[in-house]
Write a protein that holds these residues in place. Structure first.
Motif, PDB file in Angstrom:
ATOM      1  N   HIS A 138       6.741  25.040  -5.998  1.00  0.00           N
ATOM      2  CA  HIS A 138       7.692  24.005  -6.404  1.00  0.00           C
ATOM      3  C   HIS A 138       6.918  22.685  -6.442  1.00  0.00           C
ATOM      4  CE1 HIS A 138      10.903  26.876  -5.783  1.00  0.00           C
ATOM      5  NE2 HIS A 138      10.366  27.163  -4.618  1.00  0.00           N
ATOM      6  N   PRO A 139       6.229  22.403  -7.544  1.00  0.00           N
ATOM      7  CA  PRO A 139       5.348  21.230  -7.595  1.00  0.00           C
ATOM      8  C   PRO A 139       6.044  19.915  -7.264  1.00  0.00           C
ATOM      9  CG  PRO A 139       4.936  22.650  -9.474  1.00  0.00           C
ATOM     10  CD  PRO A 139       6.142  23.193  -8.768  1.00  0.00           C
ATOM     11  N   VAL A 140       7.254  19.709  -7.751  1.00  0.00           N
ATOM     12  CA  VAL A 140       7.947  18.436  -7.492  1.00  0.00           C
ATOM     13  C   VAL A 140       8.295  18.327  -6.014  1.00  0.00           C
ATOM     14  CG1 VAL A 140      10.012  17.084  -7.995  1.00  0.00           C
ATOM     15  CG2 VAL A 140       8.810  18.233  -9.843  1.00  0.00           C
ATOM     16  N   GLY A 141       8.855  19.378  -5.457  1.00  0.00           N
ATOM     17  CA  GLY A 141       9.198  19.359  -4.035  1.00  0.00           C
ATOM     18  C   GLY A 141       7.977  19.152  -3.156  1.00  0.00           C
ATOM     19  N   GLN A 142       6.894  19.839  -3.506  1.00  0.00           N
ATOM     20  CA  GLN A 142       5.650  19.683  -2.748  1.00  0.00           C
ATOM     21  C   GLN A 142       5.131  18.249  -2.851  1.00  0.00           C
ATOM     22  OE1 GLN A 142       4.270  21.914  -0.793  1.00  0.00           O
ATOM     23  NE2 GLN A 142       2.373  20.855  -0.344  1.00  0.00           N
ATOM     24  N   ALA A 143       5.222  17.660  -4.028  1.00  0.00           N
ATOM     25  CA  ALA A 143       4.764  16.280  -4.219  1.00  0.00           C
ATOM     26  C   ALA A 143       5.580  15.319  -3.366  1.00  0.00           C
ATOM     27  CB  ALA A 143       4.848  15.896  -5.693  1.00  0.00           C
ATOM     28  N   VAL A 144       6.883  15.535  -3.288  1.00  0.00           N
ATOM     29  CA  VAL A 144       7.746  14.669  -2.470  1.00  0.00           C
ATOM     30  C   VAL A 144       7.379  14.795  -0.992  1.00  0.00           C
ATOM     31  CG1 VAL A 144      10.127  14.313  -1.701  1.00  0.00           C
ATOM     32  CG2 VAL A 144       9.637  14.621  -4.125  1.00  0.00           C
ATOM     33  N   VAL A 145       7.145  16.026  -0.536  1.00  0.00           N
ATOM     34  CA  VAL A 145       6.777  16.235   0.864  1.00  0.00           C
ATOM     35  C   VAL A 145       5.435  15.568   1.170  1.00  0.00           C
ATOM     36  CG1 VAL A 145       6.096  18.002   2.543  1.00  0.00           C
ATOM     37  CG2 VAL A 145       8.130  18.329   1.131  1.00  0.00           C
ATOM     38  N   ALA A 192      -0.808  10.147  -3.850  1.00  0.00           N
ATOM     39  CA  ALA A 192      -0.824  11.430  -3.136  1.00  0.00           C
ATOM     40  C   ALA A 192       0.159  12.417  -3.764  1.00  0.00           C
ATOM     41  CB  ALA A 192      -0.497  11.216  -1.661  1.00  0.00           C
ATOM     42  N   GLY A 193       1.352  11.955  -4.086  1.00  0.00           N
ATOM     43  CA  GLY A 193       2.345  12.828  -4.706  1.00  0.00           C
ATOM     44  C   GLY A 193       1.878  13.341  -6.055  1.00  0.00           C
ATOM     45  N   ARG A 194       1.312  12.444  -6.860  1.00  0.00           N
ATOM     46  CA  ARG A 194       0.819  12.831  -8.183  1.00  0.00           C
ATOM     47  C   ARG A 194      -0.327  13.836  -8.066  1.00  0.00           C
ATOM     48  NH1 ARG A 194      -3.023  11.162 -12.015  1.00  0.00           N
ATOM     49  NH2 ARG A 194      -2.264  11.314 -14.154  1.00  0.00           N
ATOM     50  N   SER A 195      -1.249  13.589  -7.142  1.00  0.00           N
ATOM     51  CA  SER A 195      -2.370  14.515  -6.938  1.00  0.00           C
ATOM     52  C   SER A 195      -1.865  15.888  -6.505  1.00  0.00           C
ATOM     53  CB  SER A 195      -3.331  13.967  -5.884  1.00  0.00           C
ATOM     54  OG  SER A 195      -3.890  12.751  -6.318  1.00  0.00           O
ATOM     55  N   GLY A 248       0.788  -1.226   0.000  1.00  0.00           N
ATOM     56  CA  GLY A 248       0.000   0.000   0.000  1.00  0.00           C
ATOM     57  C   GLY A 248       0.819   1.274   0.000  1.00  0.00           C
ATOM     58  N   ALA A 249       1.969   1.256   0.654  1.00  0.00           N
ATOM     59  CA  ALA A 249       2.767   2.484   0.778  1.00  0.00           C
ATOM     60  C   ALA A 249       3.193   3.050  -0.574  1.00  0.00           C
ATOM     61  CB  ALA A 249       3.972   2.237   1.684  1.00  0.00           C
ATOM     62  N   PRO A 250       3.792   2.257  -1.465  1.00  0.00           N
ATOM     63  CA  PRO A 250       4.192   2.845  -2.749  1.00  0.00           C
ATOM     64  C   PRO A 250       3.005   3.367  -3.556  1.00  0.00           C
ATOM     65  CG  PRO A 250       5.252   0.718  -2.443  1.00  0.00           C
ATOM     66  CD  PRO A 250       4.249   0.877  -1.342  1.00  0.00           C
ATOM     67  N   LEU A 251       1.906   2.614  -3.546  1.00  0.00           N
ATOM     68  CA  LEU A 251       0.724   3.040  -4.306  1.00  0.00           C
ATOM     69  C   LEU A 251       0.125   4.325  -3.730  1.00  0.00           C
ATOM     70  CD1 LEU A 251      -0.996  -0.424  -4.822  1.00  0.00           C
ATOM     71  CD2 LEU A 251       0.298   0.891  -6.508  1.00  0.00           C
ATOM     72  N   ALA A 274       4.023  13.025  -0.426  1.00  0.00           N
ATOM     73  CA  ALA A 274       4.201  11.572  -0.459  1.00  0.00           C
ATOM     74  C   ALA A 274       4.861  11.083   0.824  1.00  0.00           C
ATOM     75  CB  ALA A 274       5.031  11.171  -1.675  1.00  0.00           C
ATOM     76  N   GLY A 275       5.860  11.803   1.301  1.00  0.00           N
ATOM     77  CA  GLY A 275       6.518  11.422   2.550  1.00  0.00           C
ATOM     78  C   GLY A 275       5.572  11.500   3.738  1.00  0.00           C
ATOM     79  N   ALA A 276       4.757  12.553   3.780  1.00  0.00           N
ATOM     80  CA  ALA A 276       3.791  12.701   4.875  1.00  0.00           C
ATOM     81  C   ALA A 276       2.763  11.576   4.855  1.00  0.00           C
ATOM     82  CB  ALA A 276       3.104  14.055   4.791  1.00  0.00           C
ATOM     83  N   VAL A 277       2.328  11.196   3.649  1.00  0.00           N
ATOM     84  CA  VAL A 277       1.360  10.097   3.533  1.00  0.00           C
ATOM     85  C   VAL A 277       1.985   8.786   4.007  1.00  0.00           C
ATOM     86  CG1 VAL A 277       0.124   8.684   1.838  1.00  0.00           C
ATOM     87  CG2 VAL A 277      -0.101  11.155   1.793  1.00  0.00           C
ATOM     88  N   LEU A 278       3.239   8.555   3.634  1.00  0.00           N
ATOM     89  CA  LEU A 278       3.934   7.348   4.093  1.00  0.00           C
ATOM     90  C   LEU A 278       4.037   7.329   5.619  1.00  0.00           C
ATOM     91  CD1 LEU A 278       6.865   6.891   1.554  1.00  0.00           C
ATOM     92  CD2 LEU A 278       4.807   5.510   1.797  1.00  0.00           C
ATOM     93  N   LEU A 279       4.387   8.460   6.185  1.00  0.00           N
ATOM     94  CA  LEU A 279       4.497   8.543   7.634  1.00  0.00           C
ATOM     95  C   LEU A 279       3.147   8.285   8.306  1.00  0.00           C
ATOM     96  CD1 LEU A 279       6.336   9.176  10.039  1.00  0.00           C
ATOM     97  CD2 LEU A 279       5.723  11.570   9.754  1.00  0.00           C
TER      98      LEU A 279
END
Length: 182
Positions: free
Chosen positions: A127-134, A35-38, A27-30, A136-141
């Motif tokens: 910064h769309p890419v940076g925001q997406a990474v953040v 979330a990152g893509r959205s 589930g985590a990668p999906l 995605a990381g928050a969702v994983l956490l």
């Protein structure tokens, strides 16, 4: 052949941990990708909207700047002045704008307006890419914390069951053990 000392609750606990681990690994990668893509797409849409509907124009100060509000020796009050500018469609507009300490009547200053010429805050630096990474990381956490919470709940329930079983067994064995010692 299993361990004879392993209780049924131990096998259930191992199964719960295994299921939660598999859930996280699948589930985590999906979930992070979604979330990152959205987040990325939302940021890109907002950036495109701001490019189409928010404009930087030059305003001319028509009055001398004045301090807004009260100021004491520890704070610096913002300064404002009445200014005029043209909306993107050419319509003249006027209003109160915030100015710097060095601005004077007749100076040209940059202001941000919407497509009707109404003052607004400058567009955010995105910064769309940076925001997406953040995101995605928050969702994983969050997923990890949620699954760890489920694990803790399952262990607490199993521990309660183990304590009750231990207490029942002690009530059976305890009196026999005490009699043998007397």
């Amino acid at each position: 052949m299993g361990n004879e000392l392993r209780r049924r609750s131990d096998r259930v606990e191992r199964g719960v941990i295994l299921v939660l681990l598999v859930l996280f690994l699948i589930g985590a990668p999906l979930l992070a990708w979604w979330a990152g893509r959205s987040s990325y797409l939302a940021d890109v849409r907002a950036l495109e909207w701001e490019q189409d509907h928010v404009f930087r124009v030059e305003a001319v100060l028509v009055t001398e700047p004045e301090m807004l509000g009260m100021s004491d020796s520890r704070t610096v009050a913002p300064r404002a002045a009445r200014a005029t500018w043209q909306a993107p469609d050419g319509t003249p507009r006027s209003g109160i704008v915030q100015v710097s300490k060095t601005d004077r009547r007749g100076d040209r200053i940059p202001v941000w307006v919407d497509d009707r010429g109404v003052l607004r805050a400058p567009p955010l630096e995105r910064h769309p890419v940076g925001q997406a990474v953040v995101v995605a990381g928050a969702v994983l956490l969050c997923l990890a914390v949620a699954l760890a919470g489920l694990s803790a709940i399952a262990r607490a329930l199993l521990n309660r069951q183990r304590e009750r079983a231990w207490q029942r067994e002690w009530l059976e064995v305890g009196p026999q053990w005490s009699r043998d010692r007397q």
